[in-house]
Design a protein around this motif. Sequence first.
Motif, PDB file in Angstrom:
ATOM      1  N   ARG A 153       0.861  -1.187   0.000  1.00 55.20           N
ATOM      2  CA  ARG A 153       0.000   0.000   0.000  1.00 55.20           C
ATOM      3  C   ARG A 153       0.899   1.239   0.000  1.00 55.20           C
ATOM      4  O   ARG A 153       1.959   1.234   0.626  1.00 55.20           O
ATOM      5  N   ALA A 154       0.419   2.273  -0.699  1.00 49.86           N
ATOM      6  CA  ALA A 154       1.196   3.520  -0.797  1.00 49.86           C
ATOM      7  C   ALA A 154       0.896   4.427   0.392  1.00 49.86           C
ATOM      8  O   ALA A 154      -0.275   4.628   0.724  1.00 49.86           O
ATOM      9  N   TYR A 155       1.936   4.971   1.024  1.00 50.40           N
ATOM     10  CA  TYR A 155       1.739   5.943   2.112  1.00 50.40           C
ATOM     11  C   TYR A 155       2.743   7.080   1.997  1.00 50.40           C
ATOM     12  O   TYR A 155       3.935   6.855   1.791  1.00 50.40           O
ATOM     13  N   SER A 156       2.226   8.296   2.168  1.00 53.87           N
ATOM     14  CA  SER A 156       3.086   9.487   2.118  1.00 53.87           C
ATOM     15  C   SER A 156       3.804   9.642   3.452  1.00 53.87           C
ATOM     16  O   SER A 156       3.192   9.434   4.503  1.00 53.87           O
ATOM     17  N   LEU A 169       0.782   8.775   8.488  1.00 53.15           N
ATOM     18  CA  LEU A 169      -0.544   9.055   9.039  1.00 53.15           C
ATOM     19  C   LEU A 169      -1.505   8.237   8.196  1.00 53.15           C
ATOM     20  O   LEU A 169      -1.632   8.485   6.991  1.00 53.15           O
ATOM     21  N   ARG A 171      -5.198   6.312   7.377  1.00 55.99           N
ATOM     22  CA  ARG A 171      -6.633   6.199   7.641  1.00 55.99           C
ATOM     23  C   ARG A 171      -6.975   4.740   7.917  1.00 55.99           C
ATOM     24  O   ARG A 171      -6.545   3.834   7.195  1.00 55.99           O
ATOM     25  N   GLY A 176     -10.131  -2.921   5.536  1.00 57.46           N
ATOM     26  CA  GLY A 176      -8.902  -2.779   4.734  1.00 57.46           C
ATOM     27  C   GLY A 176      -7.801  -3.704   5.211  1.00 57.46           C
ATOM     28  O   GLY A 176      -7.683  -3.971   6.408  1.00 57.46           O
ATOM     29  N   LEU A 177      -6.989  -4.158   4.272  1.00 59.26           N
ATOM     30  CA  LEU A 177      -5.922  -5.111   4.593  1.00 59.26           C
ATOM     31  C   LEU A 177      -4.870  -4.482   5.514  1.00 59.26           C
ATOM     32  O   LEU A 177      -4.584  -4.983   6.604  1.00 59.26           O
ATOM     33  N   MET A 178      -4.281  -3.382   5.073  1.00 59.63           N
ATOM     34  CA  MET A 178      -3.262  -2.723   5.912  1.00 59.63           C
ATOM     35  C   MET A 178      -3.923  -2.155   7.166  1.00 59.63           C
ATOM     36  O   MET A 178      -3.358  -2.246   8.261  1.00 59.63           O
ATOM     37  N   SER A 179      -5.114  -1.585   7.000  1.00 55.32           N
ATOM     38  CA  SER A 179      -5.812  -1.009   8.164  1.00 55.32           C
ATOM     39  C   SER A 179      -6.038  -2.085   9.212  1.00 55.32           C
ATOM     40  O   SER A 179      -5.824  -1.851  10.410  1.00 55.32           O
ATOM     41  N   THR A 217      -6.360  12.023   5.824  1.00 53.12           N
ATOM     42  CA  THR A 217      -4.936  11.728   6.045  1.00 53.12           C
ATOM     43  C   THR A 217      -4.072  12.288   4.901  1.00 53.12           C
ATOM     44  O   THR A 217      -2.848  12.125   4.919  1.00 53.12           O
ATOM     45  N   PHE A 332      -5.189  10.119  -3.168  1.00 47.30           N
ATOM     46  CA  PHE A 332      -5.037   8.917  -2.346  1.00 47.30           C
ATOM     47  C   PHE A 332      -5.996   7.854  -2.878  1.00 47.30           C
ATOM     48  O   PHE A 332      -6.977   7.503  -2.227  1.00 47.30           O
TER      49      PHE A 332
HETATM   50  C1  LIG Z   1       0.283   7.942  -3.809  1.00 49.07           C
HETATM   51  C2  LIG Z   1      -0.602   7.500  -2.662  1.00 49.07           C
HETATM   52  C3  LIG Z   1      -0.291   7.905  -1.362  1.00 49.07           C
HETATM   53  C4  LIG Z   1      -1.106   7.526  -0.307  1.00 49.07           C
HETATM   54  N1  LIG Z   1      -0.806   7.983   0.947  1.00 49.07           N
HETATM   55  C5  LIG Z   1      -1.650   7.686   1.971  1.00 49.07           C
HETATM   56  C6  LIG Z   1      -1.408   8.193   3.289  1.00 49.07           C
HETATM   57  O1  LIG Z   1      -0.423   8.891   3.560  1.00 49.07           O
HETATM   58  N2  LIG Z   1      -2.306   7.897   4.256  1.00 49.07           N
HETATM   59  C7  LIG Z   1      -3.420   7.126   4.020  1.00 49.07           C
HETATM   60  O2  LIG Z   1      -4.220   6.909   4.933  1.00 49.07           O
HETATM   61  N3  LIG Z   1      -3.646   6.606   2.781  1.00 49.07           N
HETATM   62  C8  LIG Z   1      -2.791   6.847   1.766  1.00 49.07           C
HETATM   63  N4  LIG Z   1      -3.036   6.319   0.527  1.00 49.07           N
HETATM   64  C9  LIG Z   1      -4.099   5.294   0.402  1.00 49.07           C
HETATM   65  C10 LIG Z   1      -3.498   3.936   0.824  1.00 49.07           C
HETATM   66  O3  LIG Z   1      -2.509   3.540  -0.133  1.00 49.07           O
HETATM   67  C11 LIG Z   1      -4.505   2.773   0.908  1.00 49.07           C
HETATM   68  O4  LIG Z   1      -5.263   2.717  -0.257  1.00 49.07           O
HETATM   69  C12 LIG Z   1      -5.453   2.885   2.068  1.00 49.07           C
HETATM   70  O5  LIG Z   1      -4.721   3.036   3.275  1.00 49.07           O
HETATM   71  C13 LIG Z   1      -6.305   1.612   2.220  1.00 49.07           C
HETATM   72  O6  LIG Z   1      -5.477   0.496   2.414  1.00 49.07           O
HETATM   73  P1  LIG Z   1      -6.027  -0.793   3.180  1.00 49.07           P
HETATM   74  O7  LIG Z   1      -5.097  -1.928   2.877  1.00 49.07           O
HETATM   75  O8  LIG Z   1      -6.308  -0.482   4.598  1.00 49.07           O
HETATM   76  O9  LIG Z   1      -7.435  -1.077   2.478  1.00 49.07           O
HETATM   77  P2  LIG Z   1      -7.664  -1.988   1.166  1.00 49.07           P
HETATM   78  O10 LIG Z   1      -7.559  -3.434   1.546  1.00 49.07           O
HETATM   79  O11 LIG Z   1      -6.784  -1.488   0.080  1.00 49.07           O
HETATM   80  O12 LIG Z   1      -9.158  -1.602   0.809  1.00 49.07           O
HETATM   81  C14 LIG Z   1     -10.314  -2.183   1.475  1.00 49.07           C
HETATM   82  C15 LIG Z   1     -11.585  -1.632   0.846  1.00 49.07           C
HETATM   83  O13 LIG Z   1     -11.711  -0.234   1.199  1.00 49.07           O
HETATM   84  C16 LIG Z   1     -11.760   0.555   0.011  1.00 49.07           C
HETATM   85  N5  LIG Z   1     -10.946   1.754   0.279  1.00 49.07           N
HETATM   86  C17 LIG Z   1      -9.588   1.843   0.248  1.00 49.07           C
HETATM   87  N6  LIG Z   1      -9.190   3.082   0.578  1.00 49.07           N
HETATM   88  C18 LIG Z   1     -10.304   3.776   0.838  1.00 49.07           C
HETATM   89  C19 LIG Z   1     -10.559   5.095   1.248  1.00 49.07           C
HETATM   90  N7  LIG Z   1      -9.567   5.976   1.438  1.00 49.07           N
HETATM   91  N8  LIG Z   1     -11.850   5.474   1.415  1.00 49.07           N
HETATM   92  C20 LIG Z   1     -12.850   4.610   1.251  1.00 49.07           C
HETATM   93  N9  LIG Z   1     -12.694   3.320   0.858  1.00 49.07           N
HETATM   94  C21 LIG Z   1     -11.440   2.921   0.658  1.00 49.07           C
HETATM   95  C22 LIG Z   1     -11.164  -0.295  -1.107  1.00 49.07           C
HETATM   96  O14 LIG Z   1     -11.686   0.056  -2.376  1.00 49.07           O
HETATM   97  C23 LIG Z   1     -11.586  -1.690  -0.693  1.00 49.07           C
HETATM   98  O15 LIG Z   1     -12.911  -1.953  -1.115  1.00 49.07           O
HETATM   99  C24 LIG Z   1      -2.243   6.700  -0.534  1.00 49.07           C
HETATM  100  C25 LIG Z   1      -2.535   6.266  -1.840  1.00 49.07           C
HETATM  101  C26 LIG Z   1      -1.727   6.667  -2.889  1.00 49.07           C
HETATM  102  C27 LIG Z   1      -2.070   6.206  -4.275  1.00 49.07           C
END
Ligand SMILES: Cc1cc2nc3c(=O)[nH]c(=O)nc-3n(C[C@H](O)[C@H](O)[C@H](O)COP(=O)(O)OP(=O)(O)OC[C@H]3O[C@@H](n4cnc5c(N)ncnc54)[C@H](O)[C@@H]3O)c2cc1C
Length: 336
Positions: A153-156, A169, A171, A176-179, A217, A332
């Motif tokens: 997963r991408a994080y700033s 930081l 969310r 979510g997998l990382m969450s 975030t 994001f």
């Molecule tokens: C360049 C870039 C930088 C990023 N930097 C940050 C950062 O600094 N901090 C941060 O919190 N995130 C950031 N993100 C988003 C981050 O990469 C993940 O997508 C996010 O944290 C969700 O990951 P996860 O594994 O918890 O959920 P996943 O397993 O990826 O997703 C679970 C479900 O939730 C949905 N979902 C995912 N993200 C969101 C959302 N934001 N709102 C609503 N539904 C969602 C998905 O579509 C999926 O159905 C960034 C993304 C990009 C492209």
Amino acid sequence: MSYKVALNFEDGVTRFIEVDSGETVADAAYRQGINIPLDCRDGACGACKCLAEAGRYDLGDNYIEDALSEAEKAEGLVLTCQMRLESDCVLRIPASSEVCKTEQASYEALISDVRALSDSVISLSIKGASLARLSFLPGQYVNLRVPGSDQTRAYSFSSLPQDGEVSFLIRNVPGGLMSGYLSRQARAGDAMTLTGPLGSFYLREIRRPLLMLAGGTGLAPFTAMLEKIAESGSEHPIHLIYGVTHDADLVEMDRLEEFVARIPNFSFTACVASPESSHPHKGYVTQHIAPVHLNDGEVDIYLCGPPPMVEAVNGFLREQGIQPANFHYEKFAASV
Ligand SMILES: Cc1cc2nc3c(=O)[nH]c(=O)nc-3n(C[C@H](O)[C@H](O)[C@H](O)COP(=O)(O)OP(=O)(O)OC[C@H]3O[C@@H](n4cnc5c(N)ncnc54)[C@H](O)[C@@H]3O)c2cc1C
Ligand code: FES
């Protein structure tokens, strides 16, 4: 004496090299195993032309107009085979990292701190000896591997690197997998792998007022940028508008107040979109952008948040008829 140069490749990969004073950037890149575009090495062909986005340098007078015209030079284009540095520098390379025979760097580190800042936001810090050689431009991101899976997963970065430690930081996305990993399993001492740095969303030289717009975030890259500005200062006003959906999403307010104290030209407004919010500033980020922040377009706008917010701000600027001098944004986007 040596200087640090960030080489930003077309595919979003950034590599940092050390350039000794008197050495050309092209020679330094080759010495460090990065084959940036090059042909004559003599200032005659223009094959090594790149855009210098920041820094002071001297191109000398041993190149010909066909390789680099006066107009190109005025736009910030440089010949890396002629370029000698007078400060750290940022270069945009018109080729992919693969073509230049380099790739993203990977780092192994350990979680040094993980905690919930609120029901919806997690703060993560990781630390390791390998991170002592990690450099990035404030605003950039990395890919973090989710422990126990092959997914990233991408994080700033929300901080500058300090003593081999960096912070994020994050969310807490329900399901979510990382969450899920961070909110239920992660402990200090767990191993993490990161790959990067990446991205073209980074702080440029401050040449006019800045307007920073953060959604949720999406605040993370701005706290890294503000750390940098607190070190280097700014002659121009900087205003941050930080918008969230619910009161519980609002975090790092003490840190923002500290930036107000540390950066004389910095101010910020926080706002909450939910109608149930008890916050004094309600509504979306766009409802808190005042004409003074737009400065008739003589402003550099940085915007980071979820994709719908980026679209909303774009629409708002079109409606206002404002074309900012520079507009940088990071969406994001969800990874799956
Ligand atoms: C360049 C870039 C930088 C990023 N930097 C940050 C950062 O600094 N901090 C941060 O919190 N995130 C950031 N993100 C988003 C981050 O990469 C993940 O997508 C996010 O944290 C969700 O990951 P996860 O594994 O918890 O959920 P996943 O397993 O990826 O997703 C679970 C479900 O939730 C949905 N979902 C995912 N993200 C969101 C959302 N934001 N709102 C609503 N539904 C969602 C998905 O579509 C999926 O159905 C960034 C993304 C990009 C492209
Ligand atoms: S390599 Fe030919 S001008 Fe630099």
